[in-house]
Design an enzyme around this catalytic site. Structure first.
Site, PDB file in Angstrom:
ATOM      1  NE  ARG A   8      -3.450  -0.634   2.644  1.00 16.34           N
ATOM      2  CZ  ARG A   8      -4.196  -0.960   3.689  1.00 16.34           C
ATOM      3  NH1 ARG A   8      -4.579  -0.026   4.533  1.00 16.34           N
ATOM      4  NH2 ARG A   8      -4.558  -2.210   3.899  1.00 16.34           N
ATOM      5  CB  SER A  96      -8.366  -1.075   2.398  1.00 13.96           C
ATOM      6  OG  SER A  96      -9.134  -1.604   3.447  1.00 13.96           O
ATOM      7  CG  HIS A  97      -9.932   1.350   6.129  1.00 10.16           C
ATOM      8  ND1 HIS A  97      -9.402   0.088   6.049  1.00 10.16           N
ATOM      9  CD2 HIS A  97      -9.310   1.968   7.150  1.00 10.16           C
ATOM     10  CE1 HIS A  97      -8.486  -0.044   6.992  1.00 10.16           C
ATOM     11  NE2 HIS A  97      -8.402   1.086   7.668  1.00 10.16           N
ATOM     12  CE  LYS A 106      -7.237  -5.213   1.596  1.00 11.29           C
ATOM     13  NZ  LYS A 106      -8.605  -5.203   2.191  1.00 11.29           N
ATOM     14  CG  ASP A 230     -13.978  -1.814   4.112  1.00 12.11           C
ATOM     15  OD1 ASP A 230     -14.744  -2.489   3.394  1.00 12.11           O
ATOM     16  OD2 ASP A 230     -12.800  -2.142   4.341  1.00 12.11           O
ATOM     17  CG  ASP A 232     -11.487  -3.379   0.508  1.00 16.29           C
ATOM     18  OD1 ASP A 232     -11.896  -2.933   1.597  1.00 16.29           O
ATOM     19  OD2 ASP A 232     -10.618  -4.276   0.428  1.00 16.29           O
ATOM     20  CG  ASP A 234     -12.052  -6.111   3.267  1.00 19.17           C
ATOM     21  OD1 ASP A 234     -12.351  -5.009   3.780  1.00 19.17           O
ATOM     22  OD2 ASP A 234     -10.873  -6.430   3.002  1.00 19.17           O
ATOM     23  NE  ARG A 235     -11.949  -2.404   7.624  1.00 22.48           N
ATOM     24  CZ  ARG A 235     -12.011  -1.371   8.473  1.00 22.48           C
ATOM     25  NH1 ARG A 235     -12.182  -1.569   9.754  1.00 22.48           N
ATOM     26  NH2 ARG A 235     -11.902  -0.156   8.015  1.00 22.48           N
ATOM     27  CG  HIS A 317     -11.303  -7.686   8.416  1.00 19.92           C
ATOM     28  ND1 HIS A 317     -11.303  -7.697   7.040  1.00 19.92           N
ATOM     29  CD2 HIS A 317     -10.458  -6.690   8.771  1.00 19.92           C
ATOM     30  CE1 HIS A 317     -10.489  -6.754   6.583  1.00 19.92           C
ATOM     31  NE2 HIS A 317      -9.969  -6.120   7.611  1.00 19.92           N
TER      32      HIS A 317
END
Length: 451
Positions: A8, A96-97, A106, A230, A232, A234-235, A317
């Site tokens: 990242r 992501s966030h 990822k 979030d 992407d 995944d949360r 998650h």
């Protein structure tokens, strides 16, 4: 850029298209050395993601790997595509966030998380140029219909619920409208238009400030529940009908009821930051609670090792291996939660009220250098051992006292220490906070003033 769980950086500063090519070429070389040939590639809604994805695919192709381009979608759709297309690996281009100017990658190798030393190996291969050579192909695949079928099938009743959904302008907005069209009940979609500048609010549903719009929608619509995602997908973040936040450990406790009713005695995993209420609830339901290290890649690996059907983290998650693939998919978790609510005959508010109410701090983070943070934790652990304290050192130091527990751990992704405390009442919480301050004092570390 090479983190514990992903790669990242800041676009135009620490992250360029050349880096994206190097990630694709290096990861492709690792896949090729394992006799793999096909890698799925997906990207999120950030402004830089399309271009970065093109360079990842080119790097894969030059390593002799076929790039299976599945287009734009949430990270869990990338994970799903690896199974659905029987690919050898997957790369997700996502920040992501993080703020809009960040982006990254990822990866999964086979059905397993790709993290830790494996990510450092990408850097070594890029430095040495020890890349495989070949002429891979680029193929386009549309996995959205199959992914939507899998998500919608997780709702097994016809009971209608009223739900507000906040995509935060993240990439979950590409899937949500089609998903809620297939669910019974009344659904209100917020910020479902994907916009990499995130104009409504920061796309992190575990921060209370980012849930205000969702809470207002629940209040104004008199809805049963609000669900946020979030950047992407995944949360997950959840608020009940009274606008109260259901934190990650509370959500996992409620989901455990449904899973343990179907799979008695199963192991359920949660990270070291989770409430004792969760571990006690799993045990009360006849399950085997397992406290483990924080980190979605670590949790996924532990699930595979133990055969746990469910796991989760305070960070939102949540991982289902029961009737699913064992990866973190906030859209799937949302549907499974709504299904559990519908089958329970209770409201989300009543379900939350059924859990013991504790007094706790949020995750308190304060700056500490990347080397020093681990030294501080080691020094605190040494203190605790010297005085015979009751504690777990699975990830930092989690100390149990008659008042409750406190935790000090080093973040795996930032130069910070993380502290959390939980007690049954405010007086006990103050004593725990004082104990944290006392433990850190010999290390020359002082918690922030608002701790």
């Amino acid at each position: 850029m090479l983190r514990e769980y992903d790669v990242r950086g800041v676009v135009g500063e620490t992250l360029s298209t050349a880096d994206a090519y190097a990630v694709g070429r290096s990861f492709g070389s690792i896949v090729a050395h394992g006799a793999g040939r096909r890698v799925a590639v997906c990207y999120d809604g950030r402004l830089s993601s399309v271009e970065l994805a093109e360079h990842v695919a080119r790097g894969l192709n030059d390593a002799g790997i076929d790039a299976l381009r599945i287009g734009r979608g949430p990270t869990p759709m990338l994970y799903f595509s690896v199974y659905h297309l029987q690919a050898d690996a997957g790369v997700m281009i996502t920040g992501s966030h993080n703020p809009p100017d960040y982006n990254g990658f990822k990866m999964m190798l086979g059905s397993k998380a790709f993290f830790g030393d494996q990510i450092q190996e990408l850097g070594r291969l890029a430095i040495t140029g020890e890349w495989t050579k070949g002429k891979g192909e680029a193929e386009d695949h549309d996995v959205r219909p199959a992914y939507l079928d899998e998500l919608a099938a997780a709702y097994t009743t016809e009971t209608p619920l009223s739900v507000a959904w906040d995509c935060g302008n993240g990439v979950a907005g590409d899937i949500l409208p089609d998903l809620i069209a297939r669910l019974p009940g009344r659904h209100v979609a917020l910020n479902e238009v994907v916009d990499g500048t995130f104009p409504a609010h920061h796309p992190d549903p575990t921060v209370a400030e980012n849930l205000r719009q969702l809470q207002a929608a629940v209040r104004q619509g008199k809805l049963d529940v609000g669900i946020g995602f979030d950047g992407d997908g995944d949360r997950i973040g959840v608020v009940d009908g009274r606008e109260r936040i259901i934190w990650g450990d509370q959500l996992l406790a409620l989901l455990s009821r449904d899973v343990l009713a179907a799979l008695p005695g199963s192991t359920i995993i949660a990270d070291v930051k989770a409430s004792q209420v969760l571990f006690d609830e799993i045990a009360r339901l006849g399950g085997q609670p397992l406290m483990y290290r924080t980190g979605h890649s670590l949790i996924k690996s532990k699930m595979a090792e133990t055969g746990a059907p469910l796991a989760g983290e305070m960070s939102g998650h949540i991982f289902f291996a029961d009737k699913y693939y064992g990866f973190d998919d906030a859209l799937y978790v949302a549907v499974r939660f709504l299904d559990a609510v519908a089958k329970s005959g209770q409201s989300v508010t009543a379900m939350r009220d059924s859990l013991p109410q504790m007094v706790n701090t949020p995750e308190v983070r304060f700056a500490c250098g990347d080397t020093r943070k681990f030294q501080v934790v080691d020094e605190v652990v040494a203190q605790l051992r010297a005085r015979g304290a009751e504690f777990s050192d699975i990830d930092g130091a989690r100390v149990s006292t008659p008042d409750g527990w406190w935790l000090i751990r080093a973040s795996n992704t930032q130069p910070v220490l993380v502290v959390r405390c939980e007690a049954s009442d405010q007086a006990g919480l103050e004593r725990l906070k004082a104990a944290v301050t006392e433990a850190l004092a010999p290390c020359g570390v002082t918690p922030p003033a608002d701790f």
